[in-house]
Design a protein around this motif. Structure first.
Motif, PDB file in Angstrom:
ATOM      1  N   LEU A  55       0.732  -1.095  -0.029  1.00  6.56           N
ATOM      2  CA  LEU A  55       0.094  -0.100  -0.080  1.00  6.56           C
ATOM      3  C   LEU A  55       1.016   1.135   0.019  1.00  6.56           C
ATOM      4  CD1 LEU A  55      -2.493  -1.190   2.647  1.00  6.56           C
ATOM      5  CD2 LEU A  55      -2.881  -1.399   0.241  1.00  6.56           C
ATOM      6  N   ARG A  56       0.434   2.480  -0.885  1.00  7.26           N
ATOM      7  CA  ARG A  56       1.203   3.603  -0.881  1.00  7.26           C
ATOM      8  C   ARG A  56       0.756   4.329   0.634  1.00  7.26           C
ATOM      9  NH1 ARG A  56       2.908   4.765  -6.015  1.00  7.26           N
ATOM     10  NH2 ARG A  56       2.065   3.410  -7.659  1.00  7.26           N
ATOM     11  N   PRO A  57       1.911   5.279   0.631  1.00  6.14           N
ATOM     12  CA  PRO A  57       1.848   6.256   1.801  1.00  6.14           C
ATOM     13  C   PRO A  57       0.475   6.943   1.808  1.00  6.14           C
ATOM     14  CG  PRO A  57       4.156   6.103   0.808  1.00  6.14           C
ATOM     15  CD  PRO A  57       3.285   5.398  -0.076  1.00  6.14           C
ATOM     16  N   HIS A  58      -0.304   7.116   0.570  1.00  5.48           N
ATOM     17  CA  HIS A  58      -1.416   7.914   0.866  1.00  5.48           C
ATOM     18  C   HIS A  58      -2.757   6.915   0.523  1.00  5.48           C
ATOM     19  CE1 HIS A  58      -0.598   8.065  -3.607  1.00  5.48           C
ATOM     20  NE2 HIS A  58      -1.296   7.029  -3.581  1.00  5.48           N
ATOM     21  N   PHE A  59      -2.538   5.889   1.046  1.00  2.71           N
ATOM     22  CA  PHE A  59      -3.622   4.951   0.959  1.00  2.71           C
ATOM     23  C   PHE A  59      -4.922   5.040   1.752  1.00  2.71           C
ATOM     24  CE2 PHE A  59      -5.617   1.211   3.415  1.00  2.71           C
ATOM     25  CZ  PHE A  59      -6.417   0.590   2.153  1.00  2.71           C
ATOM     26  N   ILE A  60      -4.729   5.605   2.863  1.00  2.00           N
ATOM     27  CA  ILE A  60      -6.023   5.698   3.637  1.00  2.00           C
ATOM     28  C   ILE A  60      -6.648   7.174   3.039  1.00  2.00           C
ATOM     29  CG2 ILE A  60      -7.013   6.642   5.967  1.00  2.00           C
ATOM     30  CD1 ILE A  60      -5.153   4.748   7.074  1.00  2.00           C
ATOM     31  N   ALA A  61      -5.992   8.136   2.575  1.00  2.00           N
ATOM     32  CA  ALA A  61      -6.665   9.279   2.186  1.00  2.00           C
ATOM     33  C   ALA A  61      -7.282   9.041   0.691  1.00  2.00           C
ATOM     34  CB  ALA A  61      -5.476  10.525   1.742  1.00  2.00           C
ATOM     35  N   VAL A  62      -6.760   8.286   0.106  1.00  4.98           N
ATOM     36  CA  VAL A  62      -7.339   7.710  -1.386  1.00  4.98           C
ATOM     37  C   VAL A  62      -8.454   6.679  -1.274  1.00  4.98           C
ATOM     38  CG1 VAL A  62      -6.722   6.668  -3.784  1.00  4.98           C
ATOM     39  CG2 VAL A  62      -5.072   8.266  -2.798  1.00  4.98           C
ATOM     40  N   CYS A  63      -8.164   5.691  -0.490  1.00  6.57           N
ATOM     41  CA  CYS A  63      -9.257   4.775  -0.347  1.00  6.57           C
ATOM     42  C   CYS A  63     -10.378   5.155   0.449  1.00  6.57           C
ATOM     43  CB  CYS A  63      -8.501   3.464   0.257  1.00  6.57           C
ATOM     44  SG  CYS A  63      -9.698   2.182   0.682  1.00  6.57           S
ATOM     45  N   GLN A  64      -9.952   5.504   1.773  1.00  5.37           N
ATOM     46  CA  GLN A  64     -10.980   5.933   2.789  1.00  5.37           C
ATOM     47  C   GLN A  64     -12.161   4.866   3.132  1.00  5.37           C
ATOM     48  OE1 GLN A  64     -13.343   9.071   0.728  1.00  5.37           O
ATOM     49  NE2 GLN A  64     -11.725  10.152   0.270  1.00  5.37           N
TER      50      GLN A  64
END
Length: 354
Positions: free
Chosen positions: A207-216
């Motif tokens: 998972l990328r570092p911006h996973f939570i921001a993109v996936c939600q």
């Protein structure tokens, strides 16, 4: 009286002695004229026959040469077509990964700080990446090979004994042959480097570092990472709400390891640095070559660092991608030229007299 009478009677009846040689001379002259005429006719016929034979031989030679040229051109096209086919076969899985590939779905921890970074646009855009990885290497190779070819022509001064390559009755310049070999090796190595990177990406699914921001992410019970119930829990079952995220972004969020930008740019720049080391022989300044090599490596280095600062990759992803690109550049630079397309034995040559 009897003597005179006998003399007078016998004189008209005698043939003068000098008449016989004249007649013989005339006959011999006539015979020689006839012989000369006959000889001239025979010589003319012989010359015509010789010319016809020469024309036949020239025609046969031209026909054989034309047939050989057509056969050779066909073999050249087959070999070049085979090289292109090999490149397409190596690159086709990359296209399948891009269109149909599904990355491995791994879970995450909601309190993992490395996955909570915001989403940023890339500093090195795709068009910049293509410029770095395609335009710069091909342009540098073309410039260097043209300069080397011109310098070699000046040194030879028209007395070059090197082999000349002919295709479709066109004599191919040396720089074109060398560009074909060097660019072909580069393209093949770039495809293998990218394929190696994609295999790792889709197999690991980091998972990328911006996973939570993109996936939600949202759990099956309707909770999110904002709820305390999910703290410290390894979550595997979830769906992405993905508000403001495209389908491509939702797929790319699982393709962090290794960095594709890093592997591609490091392959391109390391290969280019090795190429300059082998082919750039300008005696004006030895530092110019090293300066260019340093600049090319710095372009790759900056691209790799930007992937971390843009929160596109973890530092370990960039390190792995850089190593993959560098190793592929070393392998193709020192391995492929030995077994690459041998022009001297396959391409037809028109040798100049020494």
């Amino acid at each position: 009286m009897s003597n005179e009478t006998s003399a007078s009677e016998t004189t008209p009846l005698r043939r003068p002695d000098n008449q016989t040689p004249d007649h013989n001379v005339a006959q011999s002259n006539q015979t020689s004229v006839n012989n000369d005429h006959s000889s001239n006719n025979n010589n003319y016929g012989d010359s015509v026959q010789v010319r016809l034979q020469e024309q036949d031989r020239n025609s046969d030679s031209e026909q054989q040469q034309r047939t050989a040229t057509m056969d050779t051109n066909k073999r050249i096209l087959c070999r070049v077509g085979l090289d292109v086919l090999i490149l397409l076969c190596a690159g086709f899985p990359i296209l399948l990964f891009f269109l149909l590939g599904e990355p491995y779905k791994r879970g995450f921890f909601c309190d993992d700080e490395s996955l909570k970074h915001p989403f940023h646009d890339s500093t090195v855009r795709n068009w910049m990446l293509y410029f770095i990885g395609a335009v710069i290497p091909v342009g540098v190779i073309l410039i260097v090979e043209v300069i080397i070819s011109q310098n070699k022509a000046k040194q030879d001064n028209g007395n070059s004994s090197s082999r000349r390559y002919v295709f479709m009755n066109y004599e191919l310049p040396d720089w074109m042959i060398e560009c074909y070999k060097k660019v072909g090796i580069y393209a093949f190595g770039a495809v293998l480097s990218q394929l190696t990177t994609d295999i790792a990406k889709y197999s690991i699914g980091r998972l990328r570092p911006h996973f939570i921001a993109v996936c939600q992410p949202q759990m099956p019970d309707g909770t999110t990472c904002a709820d305390a119930i999910n703290a410290g829990k390894y979550i595997q079952e979830f769906t992405c709400k993905g508000v403001g995220s495209s389908a491509r972004m939702l797929k790319e969020m699982r393709l962090s390891f290794p960095s594709g930008h890093s592997s591609f740019t490091f392959f391109a720049m390391v290969y280019l640095a090795l190429y300059l080391q082998a082919r750039m022989t300008w005696r004006g300044s030895k530092l110019l070559r090293h300066l260019l090599q340093f600049l090319f490596i710095m372009v790759a280095w900056y691209t790799a660092l930007s992937r971390v600062s843009d929160y596109k990759h973890h530092w370990s992803d960039v390190l792995a991608g850089s190593l993959i690109g560098s190793i592929c550049a070393l392998v193709v630079s020192y391995g492929l030229p030995i077994s690459w397309f041998n022009f001297q034995t396959v391409w037809p040559a028109k040798s100049k007299a020494k």
